[in-house]
Design a protein around this motif. Structure first.
Motif, PDB file in Angstrom:
ATOM      1  N   LEU A  14     -27.234 -77.707 -36.246  1.00 54.81           N
ATOM      2  CA  LEU A  14     -27.052 -76.331 -35.789  1.00 54.81           C
ATOM      3  C   LEU A  14     -26.175 -75.548 -36.767  1.00 54.81           C
ATOM      4  O   LEU A  14     -26.451 -74.378 -37.062  1.00 54.81           O
ATOM      5  CB  LEU A  14     -26.435 -76.322 -34.394  1.00 54.81           C
ATOM      6  CG  LEU A  14     -27.315 -76.876 -33.269  1.00 54.81           C
ATOM      7  CD1 LEU A  14     -26.510 -77.022 -31.986  1.00 54.81           C
ATOM      8  CD2 LEU A  14     -28.524 -75.982 -33.028  1.00 54.81           C
ATOM      9  N   HIS A  26     -28.401 -67.660 -34.511  1.00 57.43           N
ATOM     10  CA  HIS A  26     -29.227 -66.825 -33.631  1.00 57.43           C
ATOM     11  C   HIS A  26     -30.235 -67.722 -32.924  1.00 57.43           C
ATOM     12  O   HIS A  26     -30.761 -68.678 -33.514  1.00 57.43           O
ATOM     13  CB  HIS A  26     -29.945 -65.743 -34.433  1.00 57.43           C
ATOM     14  CG  HIS A  26     -29.015 -64.800 -35.119  1.00 57.43           C
ATOM     15  ND1 HIS A  26     -28.388 -63.759 -34.458  1.00 57.43           N
ATOM     16  CD2 HIS A  26     -28.572 -64.748 -36.399  1.00 57.43           C
ATOM     17  CE1 HIS A  26     -27.616 -63.097 -35.295  1.00 57.43           C
ATOM     18  NE2 HIS A  26     -27.708 -63.673 -36.491  1.00 57.43           N
ATOM     19  N   ALA A  27     -30.481 -67.431 -31.669  1.00 55.09           N
ATOM     20  CA  ALA A  27     -31.375 -68.276 -30.873  1.00 55.09           C
ATOM     21  C   ALA A  27     -32.273 -67.422 -29.998  1.00 55.09           C
ATOM     22  O   ALA A  27     -31.888 -66.327 -29.568  1.00 55.09           O
ATOM     23  CB  ALA A  27     -30.570 -69.242 -30.005  1.00 55.09           C
ATOM     24  N   ASP A  29     -34.408 -67.849 -26.455  1.00 59.35           N
ATOM     25  CA  ASP A  29     -34.641 -68.643 -25.256  1.00 59.35           C
ATOM     26  C   ASP A  29     -36.054 -68.343 -24.766  1.00 59.35           C
ATOM     27  O   ASP A  29     -36.322 -67.255 -24.242  1.00 59.35           O
ATOM     28  CB  ASP A  29     -33.600 -68.275 -24.191  1.00 59.35           C
ATOM     29  CG  ASP A  29     -33.714 -69.121 -22.926  1.00 59.35           C
ATOM     30  OD1 ASP A  29     -34.804 -69.676 -22.669  1.00 59.35           O
ATOM     31  OD2 ASP A  29     -32.721 -69.210 -22.190  1.00 59.35           O
ATOM     32  N   ASP A 192     -35.650 -76.731 -30.825  1.00 52.95           N
ATOM     33  CA  ASP A 192     -34.814 -77.764 -30.206  1.00 52.95           C
ATOM     34  C   ASP A 192     -35.511 -79.129 -30.180  1.00 52.95           C
ATOM     35  O   ASP A 192     -34.977 -80.103 -29.651  1.00 52.95           O
ATOM     36  CB  ASP A 192     -34.347 -77.346 -28.810  1.00 52.95           C
ATOM     37  CG  ASP A 192     -35.480 -77.108 -27.817  1.00 52.95           C
ATOM     38  OD1 ASP A 192     -36.600 -77.608 -28.056  1.00 52.95           O
ATOM     39  OD2 ASP A 192     -35.248 -76.433 -26.808  1.00 52.95           O
ATOM     40  N   TYR A 301     -35.420 -73.620 -26.883  1.00 51.11           N
ATOM     41  CA  TYR A 301     -34.704 -72.794 -27.856  1.00 51.11           C
ATOM     42  C   TYR A 301     -35.323 -72.882 -29.255  1.00 51.11           C
ATOM     43  O   TYR A 301     -35.714 -73.963 -29.710  1.00 51.11           O
ATOM     44  CB  TYR A 301     -33.241 -73.228 -27.955  1.00 51.11           C
ATOM     45  CG  TYR A 301     -32.481 -73.107 -26.656  1.00 51.11           C
ATOM     46  CD1 TYR A 301     -32.164 -71.863 -26.113  1.00 51.11           C
ATOM     47  CD2 TYR A 301     -32.083 -74.255 -25.963  1.00 51.11           C
ATOM     48  CE1 TYR A 301     -31.471 -71.764 -24.915  1.00 51.11           C
ATOM     49  CE2 TYR A 301     -31.385 -74.164 -24.769  1.00 51.11           C
ATOM     50  CZ  TYR A 301     -31.084 -72.916 -24.248  1.00 51.11           C
ATOM     51  OH  TYR A 301     -30.390 -72.816 -23.063  1.00 51.11           O
ATOM     52  N   PHE A 303     -34.095 -71.661 -33.146  1.00 48.62           N
ATOM     53  CA  PHE A 303     -32.900 -71.228 -33.864  1.00 48.62           C
ATOM     54  C   PHE A 303     -33.268 -70.646 -35.225  1.00 48.62           C
ATOM     55  O   PHE A 303     -34.231 -71.080 -35.860  1.00 48.62           O
ATOM     56  CB  PHE A 303     -31.940 -72.405 -34.066  1.00 48.62           C
ATOM     57  CG  PHE A 303     -31.617 -73.143 -32.799  1.00 48.62           C
ATOM     58  CD1 PHE A 303     -30.809 -72.563 -31.828  1.00 48.62           C
ATOM     59  CD2 PHE A 303     -32.132 -74.403 -32.556  1.00 48.62           C
ATOM     60  CE1 PHE A 303     -30.513 -73.235 -30.644  1.00 48.62           C
ATOM     61  CE2 PHE A 303     -31.850 -75.094 -31.390  1.00 48.62           C
ATOM     62  CZ  PHE A 303     -31.032 -74.506 -30.434  1.00 48.62           C
TER      63      PHE A 303
END
Length: 335
Positions: A14, A26-27, A29, A192, A301, A303
């Motif tokens: 990460l 930055h992510a 969802d 993820d 997620y 990223f």
């Protein structure tokens, strides 16, 4: 026991996708259509891509955890990948380091929420099928050694993770490993479930994405601009055959010479990079393909070093099932 909050995407990965003094990632969802940023600094308690006691379980009433073993493997993988990123190349003689990365990637394939959700979904469908077929209730009861159904579930995942290096790392080592590079303007995503697989949709057979399947490729982001590509050896063989065919055409004065030479130069450059373990720069369309796989296989997620997730939104708008990771499809259709 271990700390209650355990990451299924290691913190060192990460941090590689962070920027600025606050080390923000930055992510997106996928479940909530929400973009947010979080800090990965050492002072921050990162709670994204993590779950409480995800690797803790009991066996015969004794509390056990995989967290220390996973942390040890993560530390080794962080050191190896840091050296690769610094050199922008794979070491010429790196048997031990390659084995570490193969073990890490094998474990990463099975330790995520995406894999857990996939197996939960398959288990639920199988149970529904066998109940409909009249299986007795005791058929569904867990082994007394692992106690409750939830603990049995976690013990099963722990066994998959524990055996991953033994079962899957040797298959990864058979691939052709090389680095692919993009620019800061078109960075790689990381989902993820960061170790993703791809095969030609037209490939024969049902098990197209098995690690031993002909043609299957794997991609693993090391940073926003650098990733590992593990290619099936058959692709290398095809490219070498392609060069030989072009040579025959040139000798026979068949086809347009300048076009054939341009093709030969491009293919030869890729083959040389593959054989040497050096780096190849990819085009924006290749980055889009890479990122689409990260989006598809992420359970929740995605990223990025940037806040632009328009691609994720577009993929979800086209197919709402993209909100979740991919699921197993059972060939017989029974479940």
């Amino acid at each position: 026991m271990s700390e209650p909050l355990q990451h299924y995407v290691p913190k060192f990965m990460l941090r590689r996708f962070s920027s600025g003094g606050r080390e923000l990632v930055h992510a997106f969802d996928k479940h909530q259509d929400k973009i947010f940023a979080f800090s990965t600094s050492k002072k921050s308690k990162v709670g994204v891509a993590a779950e409480r006691a995800i690797y803790d379980f009991n066996f015969q009433g004794v509390p056990l955890t995989l967290e220390p073993a996973l942390s040890s493997l993560e530390t080794k993988a962080a050191e190896v990948t840091a050296r690769v990123i610094a050199a922008q190349a794979l070491p010429p003689a790196w048997r031990e380091e390659k084995a570490i990365l193969a073990s890490f990637m094998a474990v990463q394939l099975v330790r995520t929420k995406a894999m857990m959700a996939t197996l939960d979904d398959l288990s639920s469908r199988m149970e529904g099928f066998f109940r409909a077929e009249g299986a007795p209730e005791e058929f569904f009861q867990p082994d007394p050694l692992v106690g409750s159904k939830e603990n049995a579930r976690k013990a099963h995942y722990a066994a998959l993770i524990t055996n991953a290096s033994r079962d899957w790392a040797p298959l990864l080592l058979q691939k052709v490993w090389h680095l692919i590079k993009t620019t800061d303007d078109t960075p790689f995503f990381m989902g993820d479930h960061p170790v993703v697989r791809f095969n030609d949709p037209n490939a024969e057979g049902r098990g197209k994405l098995g690690l031993a399947s002909i043609g299957v490729q794997l991609y693993f982001p090391l940073s926003p601009t650098l990733a590992l590509s593990l290619m099936c050896p058959t692709y290398l063989e095809m490219m070498i055959d392609g060069i030989e065919r072009i040579d025959r055409l040139l000798v026979g004065r068949l086809g347009e010479p300048s076009s054939l030479r341009a093709q030969r130069k491009e293919i030869s450059g890729i083959v040389e990079a593959l054989l040497a373990g050096s780096m190849t720069e990819v085009r924006p369309e290749n980055v889009e393909h890479f990122n689409s796989l990260q989006v598809l296989e992420a359970e929740r997620y995605v990223f990025s070093v940037k806040s632009d997730f328009s691609m994720v939104r577009e993929m979800i708008q086209e197919d709402d099932t993209v909100r979740w990771g991919t699921r197993f499809v059972e060939g017989s259709g029974h479940f």
